[in-house]
Design a protein around this motif. Sequence first.
Motif, short mmCIF file in Angstrom:
data_model
loop_
_atom_site.label_atom_id
_atom_site.label_comp_id
_atom_site.label_asym_id
_atom_site.label_seq_id
_atom_site.Cartn_x
_atom_site.Cartn_y
_atom_site.Cartn_z
N ALA A 148 39.09 34.56 27.99
CA ALA A 148 40.18 35.55 27.91
C ALA A 148 41.55 34.92 28.16
CB ALA A 148 39.93 36.69 28.90
N GLU A 149 41.58 33.78 28.83
CA GLU A 149 42.85 33.07 29.04
C GLU A 149 43.13 32.10 27.90
OE1 GLU A 149 40.43 33.12 31.69
OE2 GLU A 149 41.40 34.98 32.31
N HIS A 150 42.28 32.12 26.89
CA HIS A 150 42.37 31.29 25.69
C HIS A 150 42.23 29.79 26.00
CE1 HIS A 150 44.37 34.73 23.24
NE2 HIS A 150 43.19 35.05 23.73
N LYS A 151 41.36 29.50 26.97
CA LYS A 151 41.00 28.13 27.30
C LYS A 151 39.64 27.83 26.68
CE LYS A 151 44.48 27.56 30.17
NZ LYS A 151 45.66 26.94 29.66
N LEU A 152 39.49 26.63 26.12
CA LEU A 152 38.23 26.26 25.49
C LEU A 152 37.12 26.18 26.52
CD1 LEU A 152 36.87 25.34 22.79
CD2 LEU A 152 37.35 22.99 23.51
#
Length: 175
Positions: A148-152
């Motif tokens: 959700a934090e757009h981290k892989l």
Amino acid sequence: MKNKLILVLGLIALGLGCLLAYKIAKKYPHNKEMALQKQTLPNFQLYSQNLKPFSAKQLKENEAICIFYYNAECEHCQYEATQINKQLTLFKNVQIVMISTNKPQETANFAKTYKLDKAGLIWLYDKDYAFYKWFGKSVTPSVYIYNAEHKLVKEYTGEVKIEAVIKYLDNGKEG
């Protein structure tokens, strides 16, 4: 004569080995940079199916993203599409982004064939073959899972079972 031939072949092999080592060493910084770049969702710019520009900034914030890089003619991609359809309810809080170099009509046929045309997926067209600029060299299929934090969270290259993908979708934690 035999010794000269062995010497020449040895020098050729040594030269080829040095050339190969040089090429690998030259690409290493680029590969490392690509790996770092995709750790956070890159601001890619591709096209929607109606050929309008689409940027990663148009994706919802605070929601996990699952990117499938596919080719409609690839049997492994077709298998994954079948599996996505079977497990679609498990992707309810995830933005599924399907990216391909297939033309929009081919994508529409693919989506319809695998019953994903009404599933709310985001279908993007890599018209300029630019996917590699943001994600590096990728085979089809490839999957990139962002929390959700757009981290892989996880990256898969090649065919993967959807159950393996799903276990990383719960806020980016293996479960």
